[in-house]
Scaffold this motif. Structure first.
Motif, mmCIF file in Angstrom:
data_model
loop_
_atom_site.group_PDB
_atom_site.id
_atom_site.type_symbol
_atom_site.label_atom_id
_atom_site.label_comp_id
_atom_site.label_asym_id
_atom_site.label_seq_id
_atom_site.Cartn_x
_atom_site.Cartn_y
_atom_site.Cartn_z
ATOM 1 N N GLU A 7 0.838 -1.207 0.000
ATOM 2 C CA GLU A 7 0.000 0.000 0.000
ATOM 3 C C GLU A 7 0.872 1.257 0.000
ATOM 4 O O GLU A 7 0.576 2.229 -0.718
ATOM 5 C CB GLU A 7 -0.933 -0.019 1.207
ATOM 6 N N LYS A 8 1.942 1.261 0.784
ATOM 7 C CA LYS A 8 2.871 2.396 0.780
ATOM 8 C C LYS A 8 3.522 2.576 -0.584
ATOM 9 O O LYS A 8 3.683 3.696 -1.076
ATOM 10 C CB LYS A 8 3.977 2.165 1.819
ATOM 11 N N LEU A 9 3.924 1.453 -1.195
ATOM 12 C CA LEU A 9 4.595 1.523 -2.491
ATOM 13 C C LEU A 9 3.647 2.033 -3.577
ATOM 14 O O LEU A 9 4.043 2.856 -4.412
ATOM 15 C CB LEU A 9 5.151 0.149 -2.877
ATOM 16 N N VAL A 10 2.420 1.559 -3.559
ATOM 17 C CA VAL A 10 1.441 2.045 -4.545
ATOM 18 C C VAL A 10 1.265 3.558 -4.408
ATOM 19 O O VAL A 10 1.266 4.296 -5.412
ATOM 20 C CB VAL A 10 0.094 1.312 -4.383
ATOM 21 N N ALA A 11 1.150 4.034 -3.180
ATOM 22 C CA ALA A 11 1.009 5.481 -2.954
ATOM 23 C C ALA A 11 2.258 6.225 -3.402
ATOM 24 O O ALA A 11 2.166 7.294 -4.039
ATOM 25 C CB ALA A 11 0.734 5.753 -1.478
ATOM 26 N N GLY A 12 3.421 5.678 -3.111
ATOM 27 C CA GLY A 12 4.672 6.341 -3.484
ATOM 28 C C GLY A 12 4.964 6.295 -4.970
ATOM 29 O O GLY A 12 5.546 7.218 -5.528
ATOM 30 N N PHE A 13 4.543 5.206 -5.611
ATOM 31 C CA PHE A 13 4.789 5.062 -7.053
ATOM 32 C C PHE A 13 3.820 5.894 -7.883
ATOM 33 O O PHE A 13 4.207 6.540 -8.854
ATOM 34 C CB PHE A 13 4.633 3.600 -7.476
ATOM 35 N N TRP A 14 2.542 5.845 -7.485
ATOM 36 C CA TRP A 14 1.485 6.366 -8.359
ATOM 37 C C TRP A 14 0.692 7.516 -7.736
ATOM 38 O O TRP A 14 -0.235 8.039 -8.369
ATOM 39 C CB TRP A 14 0.524 5.238 -8.747
#
Length: 310
Positions: free
Chosen positions: A301-308
């Protein structure tokens, strides 16, 4: 709800009486005649796996946390009343002296190939060992890292301790949550991502067999070191600069903070051409999120927010 609860209770009663059970642990088949009652776990992420399954009453302690990591409030509450038997790797003497019947560890997670604490050296003391799936690459071939590595460990622990219904419920919930978190991700052009764990002269990073590769792919990225046929390893900075990551994932733990790692990359002229540095694109994962365990879904969830930017 009542029917579901009754079903879960019936499942628990059924599985509790289903011993002996056999699970695959790396290249071994391990049979348990009864659920362990004196278990030890190594490292913060493996300990969380035990706790999330409600197994604290089956534990006599843990090892390998305070020597490297600081527990957050949730973990401090979880391990309250449990002793830490070794701040770093336990010795065979420590293990034998505690008289456990089970050790949940992994290769480079409490055990080393050729070391004094291994499944073979513990067996004469009546201690059975289950090995973390991600770590199996250290003793033989395995598939590239995937979310199934973590799910597999939870489900196997459920079998070993007679809590299959709880394990299955957790895994189903995580899969549903993961699907929701990644539903809108555009996978047509995966972001180039570098995992920076530690080290200034030479970075320690995640290869094909480390959990961050699976987390990054789930979030719509690609680990620029996914051709590194290792789990965690030290490399040179040259391939990082050449492969030009668009995002750097920082693993936060130990004496050097995430902020210090980011400052090191931003202030070094050698990294000025890297897209992630130019655009200030860093995502911080806590150690317990970046290694196999219950917080892997938080990590995605953190990565999705940080990526996109979701």
């Amino acid at each position: 709800m009542i029917r579901l609860s009754l079903f879960a209770l019936l499942m628990s009663a059924t599985t509790a009486a289903a011993f002996p059970v056999t699970v695959k642990s790396c290249d071994r088949e391990v049979t348990f005649d009864a659920a362990p009652t004196r278990a030890i776990s190594h490292d913060v992420n493996l300990t969380e796996m035990m706790l999330v399954l409600g197994l604290r009453d089956s534990m006599i302690g843990y090892t390998g946390i305070s020597g490297w990591k600081t527990l957050d409030a949730e973990m401090r509450a979880g391990v309250a009343e449990l002793p830490e038997l070794a701040a770093r790797y336990p010795t065979k003497e420590v293990m034998a002296g505690a008289e456990p019947d089970f050790f949940f560890a992994g290769w480079n997670y409490g055990m080393k190939v050729g070391g004094e604490v291994t499944p073979d050296t513990l067996e004469p003391f009546g201690i059975q060992t289950y090995e973390l799936t991600e770590s199996c690459i250290h003793i033989g071939p395995k598939a590239k890292s995937s979310m199934d590595d973590m799910y597999n460990d939870i489900l196997n622990l459920g079998i070993i301790f007679g809590v299959e219904a709880k394990a299955a419920e957790l895994v189903a919930g995580w899969k549903e949550r993961l699907a929701g978190a990644t539903a809108g991700v555009d996978r047509s052009a995966p972001l180039r991502v570098f995992v920076y764990d530690s080290g200034e002269e030479a970075p320690f990073t995640a290869g094909a067999y480390a959990m961050p590769t699976a987390l990054i792919e789930a979030a719509g990225g690609t680990n620029i070191m996914n051709d590194l046929e290792k789990s965690w390893a030290e490399i040179g900075w040259e391939p990082v600069v050449e492969r030009n990551p668009e995002v750097v994932v920082i693993v936060n733990y130990g004496d050097v903070t995430a902020e210090q790692k980011i400052a090191f990359m931003k202030e070094s002229p050698a990294f000025a051409s890297i897209d992630a540095v130019k655009n200030d694109r860093f995502v911080v994962l806590e150690y317990v999120e970046a290694t196999p365990g219950p917080r892997n879904i938080n990590a995605v969830e953190k990565l999705v927010a940080g990526f996109w930017g979701n």
